[in-house]
Design a protein around this motif. Structure first.
Motif, mmCIF file in Angstrom:
data_model
loop_
_atom_site.group_PDB
_atom_site.id
_atom_site.type_symbol
_atom_site.label_atom_id
_atom_site.label_comp_id
_atom_site.label_asym_id
_atom_site.label_seq_id
_atom_site.Cartn_x
_atom_site.Cartn_y
_atom_site.Cartn_z
ATOM 1 N N CYS A 34 39.182 65.899 83.460
ATOM 2 C CA CYS A 34 38.800 65.347 82.415
ATOM 3 C C CYS A 34 38.898 63.902 82.412
ATOM 4 C CB CYS A 34 39.348 65.928 81.181
ATOM 5 S SG CYS A 34 38.226 66.861 80.178
ATOM 6 N N GLU A 35 37.770 63.112 81.943
ATOM 7 C CA GLU A 35 38.159 61.774 81.791
ATOM 8 C C GLU A 35 37.985 61.394 80.285
ATOM 9 O OE1 GLU A 35 38.076 59.159 84.387
ATOM 10 O OE2 GLU A 35 37.859 60.775 85.792
ATOM 11 N N VAL A 36 39.233 60.778 79.721
ATOM 12 C CA VAL A 36 39.150 60.678 78.112
ATOM 13 C C VAL A 36 39.159 62.220 77.502
ATOM 14 C CG1 VAL A 36 38.696 59.356 76.178
ATOM 15 C CG2 VAL A 36 38.118 58.286 78.662
ATOM 16 N N LYS A 37 39.998 62.879 77.436
ATOM 17 C CA LYS A 37 40.133 64.131 76.667
ATOM 18 C C LYS A 37 40.821 63.926 75.439
ATOM 19 C CE LYS A 37 43.478 67.633 77.591
ATOM 20 N NZ LYS A 37 43.924 68.735 78.330
ATOM 21 N N SER A 38 39.974 64.393 74.510
ATOM 22 C CA SER A 38 40.558 64.196 73.054
ATOM 23 C C SER A 38 39.950 65.486 72.278
ATOM 24 C CB SER A 38 40.031 62.933 72.492
ATOM 25 O OG SER A 38 40.311 62.871 71.002
ATOM 26 N N HIS A 39 40.305 65.419 71.053
ATOM 27 C CA HIS A 39 39.541 66.355 69.849
ATOM 28 C C HIS A 39 38.727 65.623 68.803
ATOM 29 C CE1 HIS A 39 41.764 70.109 71.251
ATOM 30 N NE2 HIS A 39 42.623 69.307 71.178
ATOM 31 N N GLU A 40 38.930 64.233 68.958
ATOM 32 C CA GLU A 40 38.002 63.382 68.184
ATOM 33 C C GLU A 40 37.239 62.454 69.091
ATOM 34 O OE1 GLU A 40 40.964 61.564 65.660
ATOM 35 O OE2 GLU A 40 41.137 63.238 64.551
ATOM 36 N N PHE A 41 36.028 62.040 68.516
ATOM 37 C CA PHE A 41 35.211 61.044 69.496
ATOM 38 C C PHE A 41 34.475 60.662 68.357
ATOM 39 C CE2 PHE A 41 36.225 64.926 71.969
ATOM 40 C CZ PHE A 41 36.265 64.280 73.390
ATOM 41 N N ASP A 42 33.955 59.023 68.963
ATOM 42 C CA ASP A 42 33.127 58.447 68.007
ATOM 43 C C ASP A 42 31.553 58.447 68.876
ATOM 44 O OD1 ASP A 42 34.691 57.266 66.160
ATOM 45 O OD2 ASP A 42 35.350 55.760 67.721
ATOM 46 N N LEU A 43 30.677 58.654 68.055
ATOM 47 C CA LEU A 43 29.220 58.850 68.296
ATOM 48 C C LEU A 43 28.303 57.320 68.281
ATOM 49 C CD1 LEU A 43 27.918 62.180 66.985
ATOM 50 C CD2 LEU A 43 28.845 61.850 69.533
ATOM 51 N N TYR A 44 27.496 57.144 69.011
ATOM 52 C CA TYR A 44 26.715 55.959 68.633
ATOM 53 C C TYR A 44 25.793 56.316 67.643
ATOM 54 C CZ TYR A 44 28.241 54.306 73.530
ATOM 55 O OH TYR A 44 29.102 53.808 74.429
ATOM 56 N N LYS A 45 25.174 55.334 67.097
ATOM 57 C CA LYS A 45 24.306 55.638 65.943
ATOM 58 C C LYS A 45 23.209 56.761 66.058
ATOM 59 C CE LYS A 45 21.415 52.326 65.119
ATOM 60 N NZ LYS A 45 20.672 51.307 64.564
ATOM 61 N N ASP A 46 22.611 56.750 67.359
ATOM 62 C CA ASP A 46 21.927 57.825 67.848
ATOM 63 C C ASP A 46 22.499 58.982 68.731
ATOM 64 O OD1 ASP A 46 22.267 56.224 69.964
ATOM 65 O OD2 ASP A 46 20.383 55.976 70.754
ATOM 66 N N GLY A 47 23.593 59.231 68.670
ATOM 67 C CA GLY A 47 24.109 60.429 69.206
ATOM 68 C C GLY A 47 25.035 60.075 70.657
ATOM 69 N N GLY A 48 25.499 61.107 71.064
ATOM 70 C CA GLY A 48 26.119 60.945 72.328
ATOM 71 C C GLY A 48 26.463 61.988 73.188
ATOM 72 N N THR A 49 27.134 62.065 74.379
ATOM 73 C CA THR A 49 27.129 63.263 74.947
ATOM 74 C C THR A 49 28.726 63.351 75.274
ATOM 75 O OG1 THR A 49 24.958 62.678 76.406
ATOM 76 C CG2 THR A 49 26.526 64.169 77.553
ATOM 77 N N LEU A 50 29.070 64.722 75.330
ATOM 78 C CA LEU A 50 30.576 64.929 75.550
ATOM 79 C C LEU A 50 30.254 66.100 76.632
ATOM 80 C CD1 LEU A 50 31.939 65.281 71.922
ATOM 81 C CD2 LEU A 50 32.091 63.409 73.531
ATOM 82 N N THR A 51 31.482 66.196 77.392
ATOM 83 C CA THR A 51 31.823 67.111 78.557
ATOM 84 C C THR A 51 32.537 68.438 78.254
ATOM 85 O OG1 THR A 51 31.157 65.436 80.040
ATOM 86 C CG2 THR A 51 32.003 67.494 81.047
ATOM 87 N N PHE A 52 32.066 69.369 78.260
ATOM 88 C CA PHE A 52 33.025 70.439 78.134
ATOM 89 C C PHE A 52 33.389 71.136 79.175
ATOM 90 C CE2 PHE A 52 30.334 72.416 74.119
ATOM 91 C CZ PHE A 52 30.855 71.249 73.247
ATOM 92 N N LEU A 53 34.877 71.363 79.440
ATOM 93 C CA LEU A 53 35.415 71.529 80.760
ATOM 94 C C LEU A 53 35.988 72.781 80.630
ATOM 95 C CD1 LEU A 53 36.017 70.786 83.925
ATOM 96 C CD2 LEU A 53 38.001 69.424 82.932
ATOM 97 N N LEU A 54 35.795 74.040 81.387
ATOM 98 C CA LEU A 54 36.678 75.114 81.541
ATOM 99 C C LEU A 54 37.291 75.170 82.627
ATOM 100 C CD1 LEU A 54 34.190 78.020 80.201
ATOM 101 C CD2 LEU A 54 36.017 76.794 78.934
ATOM 102 N N TYR A 55 38.511 75.592 82.866
ATOM 103 C CA TYR A 55 39.499 75.640 83.990
ATOM 104 C C TYR A 55 40.384 76.969 83.980
ATOM 105 C CZ TYR A 55 43.182 74.982 87.519
ATOM 106 O OH TYR A 55 43.951 75.136 88.406
ATOM 107 N N ASN A 56 40.393 77.721 85.040
ATOM 108 C CA ASN A 56 41.136 78.884 85.309
ATOM 109 C C ASN A 56 41.773 78.755 86.820
ATOM 110 O OD1 ASN A 56 41.948 81.528 85.831
ATOM 111 N ND2 ASN A 56 41.468 82.075 83.966
ATOM 112 N N ALA A 57 42.851 78.858 86.739
ATOM 113 C CA ALA A 57 43.534 78.686 88.166
ATOM 114 C C ALA A 57 43.142 79.977 89.251
ATOM 115 C CB ALA A 57 45.076 78.914 88.127
ATOM 116 N N GLN A 58 42.939 80.948 88.578
ATOM 117 C CA GLN A 58 42.263 82.119 89.474
ATOM 118 C C GLN A 58 40.768 81.924 89.594
ATOM 119 O OE1 GLN A 58 43.806 85.852 87.924
ATOM 120 N NE2 GLN A 58 46.064 85.190 88.210
ATOM 121 N N SER A 59 39.910 82.348 88.832
ATOM 122 C CA SER A 59 38.546 82.072 88.720
ATOM 123 C C SER A 59 38.218 82.246 87.271
ATOM 124 C CB SER A 59 37.927 82.882 89.556
ATOM 125 O OG SER A 59 37.783 84.265 89.248
#
Length: 129
Positions: A34-59
């Motif tokens: 993750c780059e800049v992980k958080s629970h709060e984000f600022d959107l631009y006036k016309d929206g924005g893109t966030l990344t959902f990242l799932l991780y499991n050490a096994q699979s």
């Protein structure tokens, strides 16, 4: 008594190893971090893109991830917004998906596998100028 403690320790160790983490960030790098992980984000006036990242050490152990997105009202009730699906390989131990948001608010994202089994969830707060 020693056998019971050993079995208890083994059960906890195996269960902890299978936990999937769900992070929301501005982006993910090529190594799945993750780059800049958080629970709060600022959107631009016309929206924005966030990344959902799932991780499991096994699979991740599934061939499809389903992100069910709910919007929370000021009273705390939730309304279903959409489901976004992602096909993956079952042996992958991480996966990320870019998601577009257009409206400010509090969102709860519940994650399910290809058989609709619950995996994890996260809540985010989005702000707009």
């Amino acid at each position: 008594m020693k056998k019971l403690l050993l079995l208890l320790w083994l059960a906890v160790a195996l269960g902890a190893g299978a936990q999937t983490t769900f992070s929301v960030c501005v982006s993910a790098n090529k190594d799945g971090k993750c780059e800049v992980k958080s629970h709060e984000f600022d959107l631009y006036k016309d929206g924005g893109t966030l990344t959902f990242l799932l991780y499991n050490a096994q699979s991740l152990g599934t061939t499809q991830i389903n992100y069910k997105i709910y919007r929370k009202s000021s009273s705390g009730s939730e309304s279903y917004e959409t489901t976004i699906s992602q096909n993956i390989e079952s042996n992958w131990n991480y996966s990320w998906k870019d998601i577009d948001f257009f409206d400010a608010g509090t969102y709860r994202i519940k994650v399910y596998d290809s058989s609709d089994n619950y995996i994890t969830e996260n809540t985010i707060q989005l702000f707009k100028p």
